[in-house]
Write a protein that holds these residues in place. Structure first.
Motif, mmCIF file in Angstrom:
data_model
loop_
_atom_site.group_PDB
_atom_site.id
_atom_site.type_symbol
_atom_site.label_atom_id
_atom_site.label_comp_id
_atom_site.label_asym_id
_atom_site.label_seq_id
_atom_site.Cartn_x
_atom_site.Cartn_y
_atom_site.Cartn_z
ATOM 1 N N VAL A 1 0.888 -1.228 0.069
ATOM 2 C CA VAL A 1 0.039 0.675 -0.341
ATOM 3 C C VAL A 1 0.610 0.846 0.116
ATOM 4 N N ILE A 2 1.582 1.232 0.621
ATOM 5 C CA ILE A 2 3.141 2.349 0.768
ATOM 6 C C ILE A 2 3.777 2.669 0.019
ATOM 7 N N ALA A 3 4.082 1.239 -0.810
ATOM 8 C CA ALA A 3 4.314 1.227 -2.852
ATOM 9 C C ALA A 3 3.514 2.495 -3.269
ATOM 10 N N ALA A 4 1.704 1.633 -4.067
ATOM 11 C CA ALA A 4 1.517 2.374 -4.042
ATOM 12 C C ALA A 4 0.912 3.633 -4.306
ATOM 13 N N GLY A 5 1.144 3.963 -3.280
ATOM 14 C CA GLY A 5 0.604 5.218 -2.510
ATOM 15 C C GLY A 5 1.918 6.482 -3.273
ATOM 16 N N ALA A 6 3.167 6.002 -3.084
ATOM 17 C CA ALA A 6 4.391 6.640 -3.594
ATOM 18 C C ALA A 6 4.274 6.585 -5.192
ATOM 19 N N THR A 7 3.605 5.585 -6.003
ATOM 20 C CA THR A 7 3.795 5.328 -7.570
ATOM 21 C C THR A 7 3.018 6.689 -7.552
ATOM 22 N N ALA A 8 1.152 6.792 -7.209
ATOM 23 C CA ALA A 8 0.563 7.395 -7.784
ATOM 24 C C ALA A 8 0.828 8.849 -7.326
ATOM 25 N N ALA A 9 1.640 9.350 -6.257
ATOM 26 C CA ALA A 9 2.038 10.650 -5.948
ATOM 27 C C ALA A 9 3.310 11.259 -6.236
ATOM 28 N N THR A 10 4.094 10.074 -6.876
ATOM 29 C CA THR A 10 4.845 11.063 -8.191
ATOM 30 C C THR A 10 4.262 10.985 -9.570
ATOM 31 N N LEU A 11 2.949 10.320 -9.777
ATOM 32 C CA LEU A 11 2.963 10.672 -10.901
ATOM 33 C C LEU A 11 1.995 11.534 -11.012
ATOM 34 N N TYR A 12 0.897 11.725 -10.460
ATOM 35 C CA TYR A 12 0.462 12.640 -10.279
ATOM 36 C C TYR A 12 0.282 14.279 -9.638
#
Length: 244
Positions: free
Chosen positions: A230-241
């Motif tokens: 979940v942490i990795a998914a949140g960091a990826t989403a924050a970086t992309l969007y």
């Protein structure tokens, strides 16, 4: 009346130590006082009071006998619980060393410019050209994540968090680089392989040859794996969007 006192008397060719006495049908008084269970003579039409109980085992004694091997069959047939094997530990160690070592080198390229890398300035320029805002900050975050996450994987320390960091970086690279092709050199074949290795380390854990051995996240790899995913998914989403 039949008793056990006279064992030498015979009647009709049968001795008293036979199965039945011949003193009359249904007659006689039971003299079983040795603890054995009498058999109802009426069921056979014979007098069972003259049974020779020599060699019979009293019923009370049967209850005290230990269980036979048939009674303990289920206990003997219990399967041994599953445990970690040396093969799994060696496999996880090799996985960690390969994945962690590769990202240590990538991190050194980005942070310090070693091994022919671009360094922070060159990597920040690349991110800016790719459309990211705050490119220098993002360059530091990415470089430190690769360097620190790779080192932690090699050591087997905080393995779920380190694997999640590597997985998040690879998810961003795949999203940035993918143009419809999979195979190298222009596809994302290598990035997908790195992401799969990180995912495996995230949920399989580091193995016993690690500094994480016997820590709480080592004992509960599924729970810690989902939390870090979940942490990795949140960091990826924050970086992309957010940064792009």
């Amino acid at each position: 009346m039949a008793t056990h006192d006279d064992r030498s008397r015979t009647s009709g060719g049968y001795s008293d130590d036979g199965f039945y006495s011949t003193s009359g049908a249904g007659g006689g008084v039971h003299h079983f006082d040795d603890g054995t269970r009498p058999i109802d003579g009426g069921a056979f039409g014979k007098d069972t009071s003259a049974f020779d109980t020599t060699g019979y085992t009293p019923i009370a004694d049967l209850d005290d006998k230990p269980a036979s091997h048939h009674d303990t069959f289920e206990d003997d047939d219990e399967r041994k619980p599953f445990g970690w094997t040396a093969g799994a530990d060696i496999g996880l160690l090799v996985l960690r060393l390969a994945l962690g070592g590769a990202f240590v080198v990538h991190g050194l390229q980005k942070v310090f410019g070693l091994f022919g890398g671009p360094g922070i300035d060159g990597f920040a320029q690349y991110l800016q050209n790719a459309g990211f805002r705050e490119a220098r900050i993002l360059a530091w975050v990415t470089g430190v994540t690769e360097l620190g996450g790779g080192a932690l994987l090699v050591l087997g320390l905080f393995t779920p968090l380190a694997a999640a960091g590597v997985l998040g970086v690879m998810a961003n690279v795949i999203a940035l680089k993918y143009r419809g092709g999979f195979f190298a050199p222009n596809g994302v074949e290598l990035e997908v392989a790195y992401a799969a290795m990180a995912f495996a380390a995230l949920f399989a854990g580091p193995g016993r040859a690690a500094l994480d051995y016997n820590r709480s996240w080592f004992r509960h790899p599924l729970v810690s794996g989902f939390l870090c995913l979940v942490i990795a998914a949140g960091a990826t989403a924050a970086t992309l969007y957010v940064f792009r």
